[in-house]
Design an enzyme around this catalytic site. Structure first.
Site, PDB file in Angstrom:
ATOM      1  N   ASP A 232       0.858  -1.191   0.000  1.00 52.19           N
ATOM      2  CA  ASP A 232       0.000   0.000   0.000  1.00 52.19           C
ATOM      3  C   ASP A 232       0.891   1.238   0.000  1.00 52.19           C
ATOM      4  O   ASP A 232       1.770   1.396   0.861  1.00 52.19           O
ATOM      5  CB  ASP A 232      -0.916   0.015   1.228  1.00 52.19           C
ATOM      6  CG  ASP A 232      -1.931   1.147   1.151  1.00 52.19           C
ATOM      7  OD1 ASP A 232      -3.002   0.913   0.583  1.00 52.19           O
ATOM      8  OD2 ASP A 232      -1.643   2.248   1.646  1.00 52.19           O
TER       9      ASP A 232
ATOM     10  N   ASP B 169      -4.193   2.879  -4.475  1.00 49.07           N
ATOM     11  CA  ASP B 169      -2.835   2.942  -3.937  1.00 49.07           C
ATOM     12  C   ASP B 169      -2.345   1.567  -3.494  1.00 49.07           C
ATOM     13  O   ASP B 169      -1.405   1.467  -2.722  1.00 49.07           O
ATOM     14  CB  ASP B 169      -2.794   3.911  -2.750  1.00 49.07           C
ATOM     15  CG  ASP B 169      -3.826   3.572  -1.684  1.00 49.07           C
ATOM     16  OD1 ASP B 169      -4.527   2.559  -1.830  1.00 49.07           O
ATOM     17  OD2 ASP B 169      -3.927   4.325  -0.698  1.00 49.07           O
TER      18      ASP B 169
END
Length: 823
Positions: free
Chosen positions: A517, A560
């Site tokens: 992430d 993301d």
């Protein structure tokens, strides 16, 4: 041949022609009517199936309404009492009401209780993950504005199509307040489809439209079905006609394609009737023909002998323009007239035949497709000009000399030779249209669509060639786009989930999953801009991809978030891959300090009883655990990015921030500000204009004066900077100062209009230092001015823009124009 024989022949041909014409016309008229009846019958049967499906959904909606409008349910959504569950939601309830899924959701979107039941095995199963994506606070499933509200329809889930009904939870009197939503679901599985088939006495098939459809009839149906023509009918064979209809999901998007197979009883009856009618015509024609021959033989043929000479002459000449000359007004003369009429028709027929030959030759030559005629021995006997352009060969080189084998790719040759052989045995045994690779004179290979048909009564075939190379390339590009992320070039979430499902069978266990992430991406997009955010995403994708081989499954599965699937990898191998990623991040940050990456990474490895969905959850949880531990690193990377943004969009690269830090430190100490607050003042000097990242460049770097509208836009940077600072833990202490650093002593500043001591002391100190530095250094709209001019400007603003006591202190400190050095 004698005259009698010719006459008999003419009568026979005439009778046969009449039989054929009558048979063809009657068959055409009959079949047209029967086809309309057959299509109407198919449409009615499709509508019956839709009515049956609607009845199923209506039954589910009524059931959901009965359960939702109940005092016990109204209380249960609040207290979640176990007695309600034990009394009403036991396993036996689901088969009794033919239900697979029930969800109780309160008004905040929280699932108070949910249960899914497999009616086939009679066991409880987990609530499908796919439906949870549709249970959001703003979901249409939860949007019930009044007590009469309801939502029914179909929802496509990975586990299968789901018939569902959503009703507001009310009292037994169906009164409010609405305390939540009750959702009931029933899988549209083979059992339900068989039940609908038995109910309608029809054969049914259902195809999901969110999955690729390869069957030709399904593809054709999808191309034909529209709002104007919701039902598409297609003849399957002599036994069945199929009706197709698309059914939308709850969002109004096409979800399922139903196919209804209807027996062709009308067609069968029409075939029998046509055969009986044809037999009657033949018998009648034969009887009538024999009678005519007998009558002519007795009353006419004996007299026709005199016409033999004239008719023989016409026959020998071969020119149908000649006519028989017979005097009189009896039967013989009328026969002669009839012969003349026949000759006239024959003349026109020959003219039409010549015109037809010319017309077909023109079509062959002027068609836009490369076309050839092929003999049984594979020789190309005729080619048009388009084939010359396509192949690069001239007609003299091709016609009667070249075999079509010379223009076929070697890998396709065996298939096409077999098709060539079978087509002359049974044309229906091979496809009429198919693809192959065409090789031109220069060796260039083209993807080509060929359509071949036999010329009736010959062993020749005609082939039309269409270059589909660009279309095939476009299909490959579309396939690539459908499976890859456009920004990073990695696989996308759709392909990731497809691979996840493929590996869920356990044949390549153990399976490792790494989830990455990119930290603070939303913050970077909102503050620095999406271009920088995209650059971070690309850099993160390159770092992660660089740790694996080209063929490994690395995907961007969210805005993301990235994931790596590692089949047949134990925990040691996955941990080693995890370490490679962390090392690559550190190496990137060392080589690119201007764009540092902060990536949280988590991984997990399957065990015998763990599904890949659970594996993903485990890896995701591990990633978030690391994200919490790395919060300091994330803030450090965020500060670096903000500093880089200021260097790009402001004047920090020219020493603006450094000079301001010196000025505010000296003035702060002179006014008794503590060292801790002076450090915060220096931070303010560095990031006071962070809000300018949200101001358009054409205003920020305008060489001339700003217009009133542009000044208002520029004033917004204080509020933008305040919001940014509130989002960064290291800048929270100076967020209020960033908001107020443009306030004036007399209240004429912005954005709050504060005055005098309402303005923080630090902001009053900073405004004097900032004004002095702005005057004595170059700006886009003017050149730098002298120290004395700057002091005079400060004195003019004393008591209006600036705190007069602080201006006096600043002028005193700078009376000899010394250079201020940092500690």
């Amino acid at each position: 041949m004698t005259l009698r024989q010719k006459t008999v022949g003419i009568i026979g041909v005439t009778v046969l022609t009449l039989i054929i014409l009558l048979s063809a016309v009657s068959h055409l008229m009959l079949m047209r009517s029967l086809n309309e009846l057959e299509e109407q019958n198919t449409t009615r049967n499709v509508e019956r199936v839709l009515d049956a499906l609607s009845g199923n959904i209506l039954n589910l909606n009524m059931l959901a309404g009965d359960w939702a409008g109940w005092d016990d349910t109204h209380a249960f959504i609040v207290d979640g009492n176990d007695e309600y569950i034990k009394a009403n939601l036991v396993d036996s309830t689901f088969p009794e009401i033919d239900l697979n899924l029930i969800l109780y959701i309160d008004t905040s979107g929280y699932i108070v209780y949910g249960k899914c039941f497999d009616l086939g095995s009679g066991t409880e199963v987990p609530v499908p993950v796919g439906i949870l994506e549709h249970i959001q606070p703003d979901s249409v499933l939860l949007d019930h504005e009044d007590e009469d509200s309801s939502l029914t329809g179909i929802l496509l889930l990975p586990e299968g199509p789901l018939l569902l009904a959503s009703r507001p939870i009310l009292t037994s009197e169906f009164e409010g307040p609405i305390r939540g939503t009750l959702i009931m679901g029933r899988y549209l599985d083979s059992t339900q489809i068989d039940r609908l088939a038995r109910k309608t006495h029809l054969s049914l098939a259902v195809h999901r439209l969110d999955q690729p459809q390869t069957e030709p009839d399904i593809q054709e149906a999808l191309a034909q079905v529209s709002e104007e023509q919701p039902i598409f009918r297609r003849v399957q064979n002599s036994e069945f006609m199929a009706g197709y209809v698309a059914v939308d999901d709850i969002y109004g998007n096409p979800a399922l394609l139903w196919r209804v197979d209807v027996p062709r009883e009308i067609y069968k009856q029409s075939v029998i009737g046509s055969r009986v009618f044809l037999a009657s015509l033949i018998v009648s024609g034969v009887v009538v023909g024999l009678l005519i021959v007998l009558m002519l033989d007795r009353f006419v043929l004996s007299r026709l002998a005199d016409l033999n000479k004239n008719i023989s002459s016409i026959g020998q000449s071969g020119y149908p323009g000649e006519r028989v000359e017979i005097q009189g007004n009896d039967e013989l003369s009328r026969l002669a007239a009839s012969v003349n009429v026949m000759l006239d028709r024959l003349e026109r027929s020959q003219e039409q035949l010549r015109d037809s030959e010319e017309r077909y030759r023109t079509i062959f030559e002027t068609t836009q497709m490369a076309t050839v005629i092929v003999d049984e021995d594979k020789t190309i006997s005729l080619a048009n000009s388009q084939f010359e352009q396509f192949s690069g060969y001239s007609r003299p080189e091709v016609e009667g000399r070249m075999s079509w084998k010379e223009i076929v790719h070697p890998d396709d040759l065996a298939m096409m030779e077999e098709y060539h052989r079978l087509r002359r045995v049974d044309p229906k045994a091979v496809p009429r249209t198919y693809e192959f690779r065409f090789v031109d004179r220069h060796g260039t290979v083209y993807d080509t669509l060929v359509t071949i048909a036999m010329i009736p009564g010959t062993t020749k075939s005609v082939a039309s060639l269409l270059d589909i190379t660009e279309r095939k390339q476009a299909e490959e590009r579309l396939k690539y786009i459908s499976l890859h992320d456009s920004l990073t070039g990695l696989y996308n979430r759709a392909y990731f989930e497809q691979e996840l499902s493929r590996l869920d069978g356990g044949r390549q266990a153990p399976v490792g999953l790494i989830v990455c992430d990119l930290d603070a991406l939303k913050f970077v997009n909102d503050t620095v801009g999406h271009d920088t955010g995209d650059a971070l995403l690309k850099a993160a994708a390159d770092v992660v991809q660089g740790c694996f081989r080209t063929g490994d499954m690395v995907a961007r599965i969210g805005g993301d978030e990235f994931a790596v699937l590692l089949p047949r990898s134990d925990e040691a191998a996955v941990e080693q891959a995890y370490r490679r990623i962390k090392d690559a991040i550190n190496a990137h940050n060392a080589n690119h300090p201007e764009l540092p990456l902060s990536i949280s990474v988590g991984y997990a490895v399957t065990r015998e009883t763990v599904s890949l969905q659970d594996l993903y959850k485990a890896a995701d949880n591990n990633m978030y655990r690391e994200k919490l531990h790395n919060s300091e690193k994330t803030r450090s990377a965020t500060i670096k990015i903000l500093t880089k943004a200021l260097e790009t969009r402001d004047f920090i690269s020219d020493g603006h921030a450094d000079r301001l830090q010196n000025l505010v430190a000296v003035l702060g100490r002179a006014t008794g500000v503590s060292d801790a607050r002076i450090n915060d003042l220096k931070l303010l000097a560095q990031f006071h204009d962070i809000g300018k990242v949200g101001i358009p460049d054409q205003i920020l770097f305008k060489p001339g004066s700003l217009s009133p509208e542009e000044q208002l836009e520029m004033h917004r940077h204080s509020e933008i900077g305040y919001r940014i600072a509130q989002s960064v833990p290291d800048l929270i202490l100076i967020a209020d100062w960033i908001l107020k650093h443009h306030e004036w002593w007399n209240g004429g500043g912005y954005p709050l209009g504060l005055k005098r001591e309402e303005i923080p002391l630090e902001c009053r100190i900073f405004s004097i230092a900032d004004a002095y530095d702005a005057i004595t250094n170059d700006r886009p709209y003017r050149k730098a001015r002298t120290h004395r001019e700057a002091v005079n400007e400060l004195l003019r603003g004393s008591g209006t823009q600036f705190d007069p006591l602080l201006v006096e202190k600043f002028v005193e400190l700078h009376s000899s124009f010394f250079v201020i050095h940092p500690d």
